[in-house]
Design a protein around this motif. Structure first.
Motif, PDB file in Angstrom:
ATOM      1  N   PHE A 123     -55.823 -61.931 -55.309  1.00 13.56           N
ATOM      2  CA  PHE A 123     -54.422 -62.304 -55.556  1.00 13.56           C
ATOM      3  C   PHE A 123     -53.970 -61.774 -56.905  1.00 13.56           C
ATOM      4  CE2 PHE A 123     -51.301 -65.603 -56.993  1.00 13.56           C
ATOM      5  CZ  PHE A 123     -50.320 -65.320 -56.065  1.00 13.56           C
ATOM      6  N   ARG A 124     -54.789 -61.994 -57.917  1.00  9.24           N
ATOM      7  CA  ARG A 124     -54.371 -61.598 -59.267  1.00  9.24           C
ATOM      8  C   ARG A 124     -54.449 -60.087 -59.463  1.00  9.24           C
ATOM      9  NH1 ARG A 124     -57.099 -65.774 -63.179  1.00  9.24           N
ATOM     10  NH2 ARG A 124     -55.719 -64.828 -64.711  1.00  9.24           N
ATOM     11  N   LEU A 167     -44.524 -60.020 -55.506  1.00  2.68           N
ATOM     12  CA  LEU A 167     -45.243 -60.628 -54.383  1.00  2.68           C
ATOM     13  C   LEU A 167     -45.053 -59.850 -53.089  1.00  2.68           C
ATOM     14  CD1 LEU A 167     -44.401 -64.332 -55.173  1.00  2.68           C
ATOM     15  CD2 LEU A 167     -46.697 -63.402 -55.055  1.00  2.68           C
ATOM     16  N   THR A 205     -63.877 -71.788 -58.505  1.00  2.00           N
ATOM     17  CA  THR A 205     -63.160 -71.297 -59.690  1.00  2.00           C
ATOM     18  C   THR A 205     -63.957 -71.512 -60.970  1.00  2.00           C
ATOM     19  OG1 THR A 205     -62.055 -73.384 -60.156  1.00  2.00           O
ATOM     20  CG2 THR A 205     -60.936 -71.884 -58.656  1.00  2.00           C
ATOM     21  N   LEU A 214     -46.046 -67.780 -60.283  1.00  2.00           N
ATOM     22  CA  LEU A 214     -46.656 -67.169 -59.107  1.00  2.00           C
ATOM     23  C   LEU A 214     -46.765 -65.650 -59.268  1.00  2.00           C
ATOM     24  CD1 LEU A 214     -47.852 -68.239 -56.549  1.00  2.00           C
ATOM     25  CD2 LEU A 214     -45.692 -67.807 -55.385  1.00  2.00           C
ATOM     26  N   GLY A 215     -45.761 -65.054 -59.896  1.00  2.00           N
ATOM     27  CA  GLY A 215     -45.792 -63.610 -60.113  1.00  2.00           C
ATOM     28  C   GLY A 215     -46.696 -63.228 -61.279  1.00  2.00           C
ATOM     29  N   GLN A 216     -46.860 -64.138 -62.239  1.00  2.00           N
ATOM     30  CA  GLN A 216     -47.693 -63.881 -63.421  1.00  2.00           C
ATOM     31  C   GLN A 216     -48.683 -65.031 -63.590  1.00  2.00           C
ATOM     32  OE1 GLN A 216     -46.729 -61.384 -66.289  1.00  2.00           O
ATOM     33  NE2 GLN A 216     -46.136 -60.388 -64.392  1.00  2.00           N
ATOM     34  N   PRO A 217     -49.634 -65.154 -62.675  1.00  2.00           N
ATOM     35  CA  PRO A 217     -50.510 -66.329 -62.755  1.00  2.00           C
ATOM     36  C   PRO A 217     -51.440 -66.283 -63.972  1.00  2.00           C
ATOM     37  CG  PRO A 217     -51.255 -64.838 -61.025  1.00  2.00           C
ATOM     38  CD  PRO A 217     -49.985 -64.271 -61.560  1.00  2.00           C
ATOM     39  N   GLN A 218     -51.635 -67.439 -64.571  1.00  2.00           N
ATOM     40  CA  GLN A 218     -52.595 -67.595 -65.668  1.00  2.00           C
ATOM     41  C   GLN A 218     -53.875 -68.213 -65.073  1.00  2.00           C
ATOM     42  OE1 GLN A 218     -52.130 -66.850 -69.197  1.00  2.00           O
ATOM     43  NE2 GLN A 218     -50.662 -65.543 -68.146  1.00  2.00           N
ATOM     44  N   PRO A 219     -54.960 -68.259 -65.863  1.00  2.00           N
ATOM     45  CA  PRO A 219     -56.230 -68.758 -65.299  1.00  2.00           C
ATOM     46  C   PRO A 219     -56.140 -70.147 -64.684  1.00  2.00           C
ATOM     47  CG  PRO A 219     -56.605 -67.783 -67.444  1.00  2.00           C
ATOM     48  CD  PRO A 219     -55.133 -67.765 -67.226  1.00  2.00           C
ATOM     49  N   ALA A 255     -57.050 -77.851 -65.500  1.00  2.00           N
ATOM     50  CA  ALA A 255     -56.412 -76.569 -65.227  1.00  2.00           C
ATOM     51  C   ALA A 255     -55.255 -76.306 -66.182  1.00  2.00           C
ATOM     52  CB  ALA A 255     -55.934 -76.523 -63.779  1.00  2.00           C
ATOM     53  N   LEU A 288     -51.342 -58.643 -57.903  1.00  2.00           N
ATOM     54  CA  LEU A 288     -50.129 -58.824 -58.697  1.00  2.00           C
ATOM     55  C   LEU A 288     -50.136 -57.949 -59.942  1.00  2.00           C
ATOM     56  CD1 LEU A 288     -49.565 -62.626 -58.289  1.00  2.00           C
ATOM     57  CD2 LEU A 288     -48.176 -60.763 -57.416  1.00  2.00           C
ATOM     58  N   VAL A 290     -55.259 -76.177 -56.318  1.00  2.00           N
ATOM     59  CA  VAL A 290     -56.355 -76.784 -55.567  1.00  2.00           C
ATOM     60  C   VAL A 290     -56.487 -78.270 -55.912  1.00  2.00           C
ATOM     61  CG1 VAL A 290     -58.850 -76.809 -55.291  1.00  2.00           C
ATOM     62  CG2 VAL A 290     -57.642 -74.644 -55.290  1.00  2.00           C
ATOM     63  N   GLY A 307     -46.468 -57.696 -60.704  1.00  2.00           N
ATOM     64  CA  GLY A 307     -45.929 -59.039 -60.508  1.00  2.00           C
ATOM     65  C   GLY A 307     -45.049 -59.217 -59.290  1.00  2.00           C
ATOM     66  N   ASP A 333     -63.180 -66.546 -66.159  1.00  2.00           N
ATOM     67  CA  ASP A 333     -61.996 -66.031 -65.491  1.00  2.00           C
ATOM     68  C   ASP A 333     -62.036 -64.508 -65.495  1.00  2.00           C
ATOM     69  OD1 ASP A 333     -59.225 -66.288 -64.445  1.00  2.00           O
ATOM     70  OD2 ASP A 333     -58.783 -65.228 -66.305  1.00  2.00           O
ATOM     71  N   PHE A 341     -54.536 -71.341 -60.120  1.00  2.00           N
ATOM     72  CA  PHE A 341     -55.247 -71.565 -58.864  1.00  2.00           C
ATOM     73  C   PHE A 341     -55.970 -72.917 -58.854  1.00  2.00           C
ATOM     74  CE2 PHE A 341     -58.944 -70.748 -56.058  1.00  2.00           C
ATOM     75  CZ  PHE A 341     -58.255 -70.592 -54.877  1.00  2.00           C
ATOM     76  N   PRO A 342     -56.766 -73.226 -59.916  1.00  2.00           N
ATOM     77  CA  PRO A 342     -57.394 -74.554 -59.914  1.00  2.00           C
ATOM     78  C   PRO A 342     -56.368 -75.691 -59.879  1.00  2.00           C
ATOM     79  CG  PRO A 342     -58.248 -73.219 -61.727  1.00  2.00           C
ATOM     80  CD  PRO A 342     -57.189 -72.409 -61.050  1.00  2.00           C
ATOM     81  N   ARG A 397     -63.948 -71.354 -67.430  1.00  2.00           N
ATOM     82  CA  ARG A 397     -63.202 -72.470 -66.855  1.00  2.00           C
ATOM     83  C   ARG A 397     -64.166 -73.519 -66.333  1.00  2.00           C
ATOM     84  NH1 ARG A 397     -59.073 -69.704 -62.723  1.00  2.00           N
ATOM     85  NH2 ARG A 397     -60.996 -68.734 -62.042  1.00  2.00           N
ATOM     86  N   PHE A 398     -63.907 -74.771 -66.678  1.00  2.00           N
ATOM     87  CA  PHE A 398     -64.674 -75.921 -66.171  1.00  2.00           C
ATOM     88  C   PHE A 398     -66.183 -75.758 -66.354  1.00  2.00           C
ATOM     89  CE2 PHE A 398     -60.842 -75.537 -63.528  1.00  2.00           C
ATOM     90  CZ  PHE A 398     -60.254 -76.761 -63.799  1.00  2.00           C
ATOM     91  N   GLU A 454     -58.841 -65.649 -55.101  1.00  2.00           N
ATOM     92  CA  GLU A 454     -58.107 -65.705 -56.364  1.00  2.00           C
ATOM     93  C   GLU A 454     -58.084 -64.339 -57.060  1.00  2.00           C
ATOM     94  OE1 GLU A 454     -59.758 -67.994 -59.491  1.00  2.00           O
ATOM     95  OE2 GLU A 454     -57.858 -68.061 -60.584  1.00  2.00           O
TER      96      GLU A 454
END
Lengths: 149, 498, 328
Positions: free
Chosen positions: B450-451, B461, B181, A31-36, A23, B454, A43, B459, B185, A39-40, B192-193, B447
């Motif tokens: 959530f994004r 919350l 996930t 938290l306000g500007q999450p990147q990819p 990740a 925001l 988790v 941005g 993305d 979340f992983p 991702r992964f 997810e």
């Protein structure tokens, strides 16, 4: 000896760590500007925390509660998996009909303990039924082998 | 608007002999694809799409709708009989349904699933008839923040889903969230992964995963126990639920119906979510929670009602607003377009025959399904008499063909086999995988919502608590989280006083 | 091993060999001798699928063999692209590709594509899907220039939905508008057009791009949303009041979404010509014209040369945009 539960929990923590590591390469952000990766990462961290506490709990309980040991017919499981893998490998190369016949014969013969004659007869019958049902009933064009069926 | 004359007109359309026939063909086909593991309503509708252009639009939609809600009836059959969910929505039915079958109570389990489905389905249509449009308008107010809060609530409820060990259940749930996930993305388009596997760009498929975890794992476990000796059940008890069964199921069916109706209207993962949540609710409210997982009939009645109510209510946004609620209704939308009908809020006015005819046909179809399914119970339980040594190759073949046909890609078979091995190991090490399945369904919605929220709030919350619906949902989630702690809090407070 | 069995085995082996090594020229003479397949890279039931089913039906008489449509969706079409690129070059497997599958090397920025445009060969272009830019009902703007004006005055105010991931041609169109007019909007990504339509109806976003006209025509007629512009050279017969991008002086410069039939690179010319002729003949039939009008796609014939020219133009425009996008 290490109780089984501890070992499995340790494997889970390792998986969690791998997820976290993966990740971070995608960027975390905030938290306000999450990147990819955010979340992983959360988790993955969750898996690590939970698995670690599970490991500790198992260790304290001294219970060799569960153990990954193959049962009486354990080798049959390996054989079954091998047959299924061969089916997946051959499916698009040899076509549906031939593969399915071989699958049924192999499963009946090797795992169900039936004789050759029964295995081949039942396999042929099942293959024909499924071939007709899928090819004509459902009109699904399943993979064909080099001989056209 | 006075509904009755319109509905009567709808029945005139639906009861025409040709439409009755198409309705019957639809629900029969739906029951069949529901029963066949891996084959879902989606694949069935795709198969029928090229043919329907030759039909009258009303007949075509009546038939395709029948396939969809009919599959919800059939989905529980294999869950109960052989512990393999026919649909994602029937995953939880396996937990108690198969246990009942092992105890020789497959008949009552199938029976209560059919009756529950009928009651819930009929309630769902009644809701669509009476208040479809206003409900759909309300559902539109669910924006990204509301979905986020709803998924928070679902995640909290998920905790109550776990059985023996809370910690291991949560580990499994986290693994599910992680699996959700995998793939591209949404915001940046970054894979991702995926380990450079092109198939994984779209994420891990739900159907290969379920077929692997349930179908393959179950067969492997039975093989290990010794296939010649494995018999599901010789003794077959009564075929219908007893009075005692009914007493235990009445409340779960009612609750499942309500829960399913509410979730079904929201575009998203309504059907799957509804069945899982219903199971968790029943387990929480039951006076005998210890019976769950050991063949509690409430654990079949609740979820089966919930998924049918949700499937039925999925038609509300489709028919009243022209927006799909899930993959199957998206295909129905495509069918409408193919038939030359523009999906829109105008459907009621512009095509009253289609709108009211389809609704009326659903009442008819649900009765047909009940009549069709009750005698089938007698036949299905006979499947349990077939020696497992003859049954298991067929189960394996259906699983493999089912996942192959999703995208005609052999890699899906490999993914399924992989999950079969994972499931086998998890089962042997006492980790449950029901939380994993639900978590994987929730993860992407959670997810992404959530994004998106925001991004929309630049941005901030606070968007989650300043919007009334979202705030209410979050408050419910907080309450659910705190309730189990109340007794502990009391003792702590009591000690402090002393 | 006894003699008859040995003979049987030899016969089987010979038969097998002859089948496997059958000379392509032999196959060519009788092409098509079995059903041919059109591979759809997008999910079944979508706009491309609907269009393809119509084409397949009308193409069949001219091919003389059944024409099947097969959906191999996944990874934005890369899976189908790879499947066609690696198929045997005998004309039995054809892909119906848009730019992302036709020139994967410029659109798959994050992951190395499993094949490139050098592995496939265009045969004939047959249609374009018309994409629209819908706007929520009751918005402060009525036309595209008004929207741009509004966005210039109010940076980060307009909520702009994307129906597909960054770098896709449908996203590049929006992106090129942002760059051209120097506007800043809130870009909200969605997983597919259906989600974006729902959000538009609910008023959670203001405009979106990348939704096919058929999907929203009904909503527009019901007054629940309006279309600011369509991405097509001309106006549509079904929506004569809706202007194109170019008409409003806001041509994004991106090549419209074409659908071209591709075969593996090594396919012989004779087979390519055979497919081209069948498609061209099908496009002339009144039945297909009617089907297209009913299902909201524009028949748009183009020869191999036309298709190649389009690819070159697409490559020039899009690779610059993708480059700029990656620098951000």
């Amino acid at each position: 000896m290490v109780p089984g539960g501890v070992a499995f929990a340790v494997v889970w923590s390792a998986i969690g760590l791998a997820v976290c590591a993966g990740a971070t390469t995608y960027g975390l952000g905030s938290l306000g500007q999450p990147q990819p990766g955010l979340f992983p990462f959360v988790v993955g961290a969750g898996i690590v925390l939970l698995a670690t506490s599970e490991a500790i709990a198992c260790w304290r309980a001294h219970a060799p509660s569960t153990r990954l040991r193959l049962g009486e017919h354990g080798s049959a499981v390996i054989v079954a998996l091998a047959i299924l893998c061969l089916y997946a490998l051959a499916f698009e190369r040899l076509g549906f009909a031939v593969c399915t016949l071989l699958l049924f014969v192999a499963l009946f013969r090797a795992l169900a303990g039936r004789g050759w004659r029964f295995s081949v007869a039942a396999g042929l019958l099942a293959t024909v039924v499924f071939y007709v049902a899928f090819e004509y009933g459902l009109k699904v064009n399943l993979p064909r082998g080099p001989w056209g069926f | 608007m006075d509904v009755l004359p319109y509905l009567l007109h709808g029945f005139e359309v639906a009861l025409r002999p040709d439409n009755l026939l198409y309705c019957f063909l639809g629900v029969l086909g739906g029951t069949l694809v529901g029963v066949l593991p891996g084959l879902g309503p989606q694949s069935a509708i795709v198969l029928l799409l090229p043919g329907i252009v030759y039909l009258d639009p009303v007949s075509a939609i009546i038939m395709l709708a029948g396939v969809y809600y009919g599959s919800m009836y059939g989905g529980s059959t294999t869950s109960i009989l052989v512990n393999i969910p026919g649909e994602a929505a029937s995953v939880v039915t396996c937990i108690d349904g198969h246990q009942m079958a092992l105890q020789g109570r497959a008949g009552p389990a199938l029976g209560i699933a059919a009756f529950g489905s009928f009651i819930a389905g009929t309630f769902g249509i009644a809701l669509l008839t009476v208040a479809g449009a206003p409900i759909a308008e309300f559902a539109l107010r669910f924006g990204p923040p509301e979905y986020f809060s709803l998924m928070c609530l679902a995640l909290i409820v998920l905790i109550h889903l776990t059985g023996t060990s809370l910690r291991r259940g949560l580990i499994s749930a986290c693994a599910g969230l992680f699996l959700g996930t995998i793939g591209m993305d949404l915001v940046t388009g970054q894979p991702r992964f995926t380990l450079s596997f092109t198939v994984l760009m779209d994420g891990v498929g739900l159907i290969p995963m379920i077929m692997g975890l349930y179908g393959v794992t179950e067969v492997l476990l039975n093989i290990e126990r010794g296939i010649q000796r494995t018999v599901v059940q010789h003794k077959i008890g009564s075929l219908l639920p007893s009075r005692q069964d009914w007493r235990e199921s009445a409340a779960p069916i009612a609750r499942g119906t309500l829960l399913g109706s509410v979730l079904g209207m929201l575009p998203g993962a309504g059907v799957v979510l509804a069945s899982f949540l219903s199971y968790a609710v029943e387990r929480k409210l039951s006076r005998h929670p210890e019976r769950f997982g050991k063949g509690a009939i409430a654990g079949v009645a609740g979820p089966e009602s919930a998924n049918n109510a949700a499937a039925q209510c999925g038609f509300i946004p489709l028919l009243t607003l022209g927006i799909p609620a899930n993959v199957a209704t998206t295909l129905l939308l495509a069918a409408l377009v193919l038939l030359g009908i523009q999906p829109s809020p105008m459907l009621v006015q512009s095509h009253p025959d289609l709108f009211w005819g389809t609704i009326a046909s659903m009442y008819v179809g649900n009765v047909m399904l009940l009549v069709l399914n009750l005698p089938l119970i007698g036949i299905w339980v006979q499947v349990l008499r077939v020696p497992y040594a003859l049954l298991f190759p067929v189960i394996l073949l259906f699983c493999m063909l089912g996942v192959y046909m999703i995208n005609r890609n052999v890699i899906e078979i490999w993914i399924m086999l992989g999950f079969g091995v994972i499931g086998y190991i998890m089962k042997k090490t006492a980790y449950e995988f029901a939380p994993l399945v639900l978590a994987m369904v929730i993860a992407p919605i959670f997810e992404n919502a959530f994004r998106q929220s925001l991004i929309l709030s630049l941005g901030s919350l606070s968007t989650f608590v300043t919007r009334p619906i979202s705030a209410t949902l979050l408050a419910c989630a907080a309450l659910l989280l705190l309730v189990p702690l109340v007794p502990q809090l009391r003792t702590v407070l009591g000690r402090l006083k002393e | 091993m006894n003699k008859p069995l040995k003979r049987l085995m030899t016969a089987i082996a010979l038969g097998w060999l002859s089948l496997v090594t059958a000379h392509p020229a032999l196959a060519q003479a009788t092409y098509p001798s079995k059903p041919v397949t059109l591979v759809n890279p997008l999910p079944a039931g979508g706009g491309v699928d609907i269009a393809l089913r119509g084409l397949a039906k009308e193409m069949q008489p001219f091919m003389g063999r059944p024409v099947l449509v097969e959906s191999r969706a996944g990874a934005g079409g890369t899976i189908a692209g790879q499947y066609v690129a690696q198929a045997s070059p005998d004309g039995y497997v054809m892909g119906v590709f848009q730019s992302t599958q036709a020139i994967p090397e410029i659109y798959t920025a994050f992951q190395k594509p499993p094949y490139t445009s050098a592995d496939i060969r265009p045969v004939v272009r047959y249609m374009t899907l018309v994409y629209a830019m819908p706007s929520r009902a009751g918005a402060e703007w009525k036309t595209l220039p008004e929207l741009i004006e509004y966005a210039k005055k109010n940076p980060n105010k307009v909520r702009w939905g994307h129906t597909i991931g960054r770098g896709h041609p449908l996203h590049l169109l929006s992106y090129s508008l942002f760059k051209k007019y120097g506007i800043k909007v809130i870009e909200v990504p969605f997983k597919g057009a259906a989600d974006a339509i729902t959000s538009l109806l609910g008023g959670h976003i203001d405009v979106a791009f990348g939704i096919s006209v058929t999907a929203i025509e009904g909503h527009v007629r019901a007054g629940k949303m309006s279309i600011l512009a369509i991405h097509n050279p001309t106006r549509l017969a079904s929506l004569p009041d809706v202007p194109t991008f170019a008409e409003q002086g806001a041509d994004p410069g991106v090549v419209p979404v074409y659908n071209t039939i591709f075969v593996p690179k090594a396919t012989p010319d004779a087979i390519v010509k055979r497919i081209h002729d069948a498609v061209k003949a099908a496009l002339e039939t009144p039945a297909l014209k009617e089907y297209a009008a009913k299902n909201g796609f524009e028949l748009y014939y183009g020869s191999e040369q036309d298709a190649l020219a389009e690819l070159t133009r697409d490559r020039e425009v899009s690779s610059k945009l993708v480059e700029a996008l990656l620098k951000e």
